[in-house]
Design a protein around this motif. Structure first.
Motif, PDB file in Angstrom:
ATOM      1  N   TYR A  75       0.895  -1.111   0.008  1.00 64.23           N
ATOM      2  CA  TYR A  75      -0.098   0.076   0.063  1.00 64.23           C
ATOM      3  C   TYR A  75       0.930   1.266   0.059  1.00 64.23           C
ATOM      4  O   TYR A  75       0.676   2.109  -0.747  1.00 64.23           O
ATOM      5  N   GLN A  76       1.851   1.313   0.780  1.00 57.68           N
ATOM      6  CA  GLN A  76       2.945   2.429   0.689  1.00 57.68           C
ATOM      7  C   GLN A  76       3.509   2.561  -0.720  1.00 57.68           C
ATOM      8  O   GLN A  76       3.760   3.685  -0.977  1.00 57.68           O
ATOM      9  N   GLY A  77       3.853   1.674  -1.215  1.00 61.42           N
ATOM     10  CA  GLY A  77       4.216   1.676  -2.727  1.00 61.42           C
ATOM     11  C   GLY A  77       3.234   2.321  -3.719  1.00 61.42           C
ATOM     12  O   GLY A  77       3.480   3.102  -4.446  1.00 61.42           O
ATOM     13  N   ALA A  78       2.038   1.618  -3.438  1.00 57.61           N
ATOM     14  CA  ALA A  78       0.670   2.140  -4.190  1.00 57.61           C
ATOM     15  C   ALA A  78       0.759   3.804  -4.056  1.00 57.61           C
ATOM     16  O   ALA A  78       0.488   4.870  -5.103  1.00 57.61           O
ATOM     17  N   LEU A  79       0.831   4.275  -2.735  1.00 58.86           N
ATOM     18  CA  LEU A  79       0.810   5.595  -2.498  1.00 58.86           C
ATOM     19  C   LEU A  79       1.744   6.469  -3.118  1.00 58.86           C
ATOM     20  O   LEU A  79       1.571   7.494  -3.831  1.00 58.86           O
ATOM     21  N   GLU A  80       3.130   5.982  -2.932  1.00 58.21           N
ATOM     22  CA  GLU A  80       4.231   6.729  -3.984  1.00 58.21           C
ATOM     23  C   GLU A  80       4.001   6.671  -5.442  1.00 58.21           C
ATOM     24  O   GLU A  80       4.242   7.670  -6.162  1.00 58.21           O
ATOM     25  N   PHE A  81       3.264   5.507  -5.972  1.00 53.13           N
ATOM     26  CA  PHE A  81       3.136   5.584  -7.427  1.00 53.13           C
ATOM     27  C   PHE A  81       1.969   6.493  -7.545  1.00 53.13           C
ATOM     28  O   PHE A  81       2.007   7.652  -8.790  1.00 53.13           O
TER      29      PHE A  81
END
Length: 386
Positions: free
Chosen positions: A135-141
């Motif tokens: 989810y953190q990666g999705a937010l950065e994306f």
């Protein structure tokens, strides 16, 4: 003991970027059948969930070296069609405020309003930790692509704590589902109703025989005899009736289901004098049946109820299934023994003002849904339900 390698997020434009064996190695029973690689690939390869139709695959994958440790089907969306979590008012409010709402990122299975695992995690991994990393990666994306937000549609209740910890706002929905309360026969199920309701259900159950219609479920190799053009016409016969209807699934999708996924498929046929008059194309996990696509070539009283509700329930009892989810909508299901069950979605809007507005709306909506549950339960007609 050696320190585990750090994980790396890779965002992939096609499910084919991941070998099927690696993806399916993460799939557990809570993810069946719609997160299996073959189902997701069929949506892409058939031209159903593709950029030309507003679905841009951006599958989230988490790797430790060459090992896939977590994954989630995800898409950039140009609109909200085919999601079954209706956020059009949010988009309208956003645009009125001069904010761009599309594209957005959705973690979901296209055209499939069925609760299931949304983040797959490899056995032996810390599930909560991998979910949080993904989810953190999705937010950065999303921030890098200047997207309006991230939406996780129809996750399991087990996944909600991690989503809330990541700052997502929860939305409640309701579907009407059948649970097997230890029934041994259809009579056991009917015995739960008050007498007036039970008599009504019995009248509806008798209708096919009185109309000269025979119902039968095809599974496994029996599906090899199904004509894909007829199956697609059944599907189209329903969506074409409505001004807002759209053929979201192509003929090739159904062909791929019959050829490469039929171990997860069932077709309820209704025939009169040997001719197919109606049917329902459903999907099956080991213990759960999912009702999906109904269609008819002839209209007969109570035929829809028998094909889509009663016959699958009788089959579910005979096969010892634990649950039957007939799909979204349809309050008529309540009076036929299907009980209200909460569904969930989770939303993170990146503009602070829009996020506050959505959270305020969801707070009131959640209260309304929770407040309505007792009344919906009472409408089932079951004994002992006030």
């Amino acid at each position: 003991m050696s320190t585990p390698l750090p994980t790396t997020l890779r965002i992939l434009p096609s499910i084919h970027e991941v070998p099927a064996s690696l993806w399916d190695g993460l799939v557990d029973e809570a993810a069946l059948p719609f997160l299996e690689w073959t189902f997701l690939a069929a949506l892409e390869d058939s031209g159903s969930a593709v950029p030309e139709r507003g679905w841009h695959p951006r599958h989230l994958t988490l790797w430790r070296g060459s090992r896939l440790v977590a994954a989630a089907p995800a898409y950039l969306k140009d609109d909200s069609q085919g999601e079954f979590i209706f956020d059009a008012p949010w988009a309208t409010a956003s645009e009125r405020a001069g904010l761009r709402y599309y594209p957005k990122l959705v973690l979901t299975v296209p055209f499939t309003p069925a609760t299931g695992r949304r983040v797959l995690v490899a056995p032996g991994e810390d599930r909560a930790a991998r979910e949080a990393e993904l989810y953190q990666g999705a937010l950065e994306f999303a921030r890098a692509e200047q997207l309006s937000g991230i939406h996780v549609l129809f996750p399991t209740q087990e996944e909600l704590p991690t989503l809330e910890a990541q700052g997502y706002a929860l939305r409640l929905g309701v579907q009407y589902q059948w649970d097997n309360a230890g029934y041994r026969t259809m009579e056991d199920f009917l015995a739960r109703f008050h007498s007036k309701r039970r008599n009504q259900v019995r009248r509806e159950l008798r209708a096919p025989a009185e109309q000269g219609i025979e119902l039968k479920t095809l599974r496994g190799d029996a599906l090899c005899e199904v004509d894909v053009d007829t199956l697609h016409r059944l599907y189209a016969s329903t969506v074409d009736k409505y001004p807002w209807g759209a053929r979201l699934l192509t003929r090739d999708f159904f062909a791929r289901m019959l050829s490469g996924f039929r171990h997860r498929c069932e077709l309820v046929e209704a025939r009169r004098e040997g001719q197919l008059v109606a049917g329902a194309f459903n999907f099956r996990a080991p213990q759960v049946l999912y009702g999906r696509y109904w269609g008819c070539f002839e209209e007969h009283p109570f035929l829809h109820f028998n094909v889509c509700l009663y016959h699958p329930v009788a089959e579910g009892i005979a096969q010892g299934l634990t649950r039957f989810e007939p799909g979204a909508g349809g309050e008529h299901k309540l009076t036929r023994g299907f009980e209200p069950r909460l569904t969930y979605s989770a939303h993170l809007l990146l503009h602070p003002g829009l996020d506050r507005a959505v959270r305020g709306f969801l707070e009131h909506e959640r209260a309304a849904v929770q407040g309505g549950l007792p009344q919906w339960r009472a409408e089932t007609g079951f004994k002992g339900v006030a």
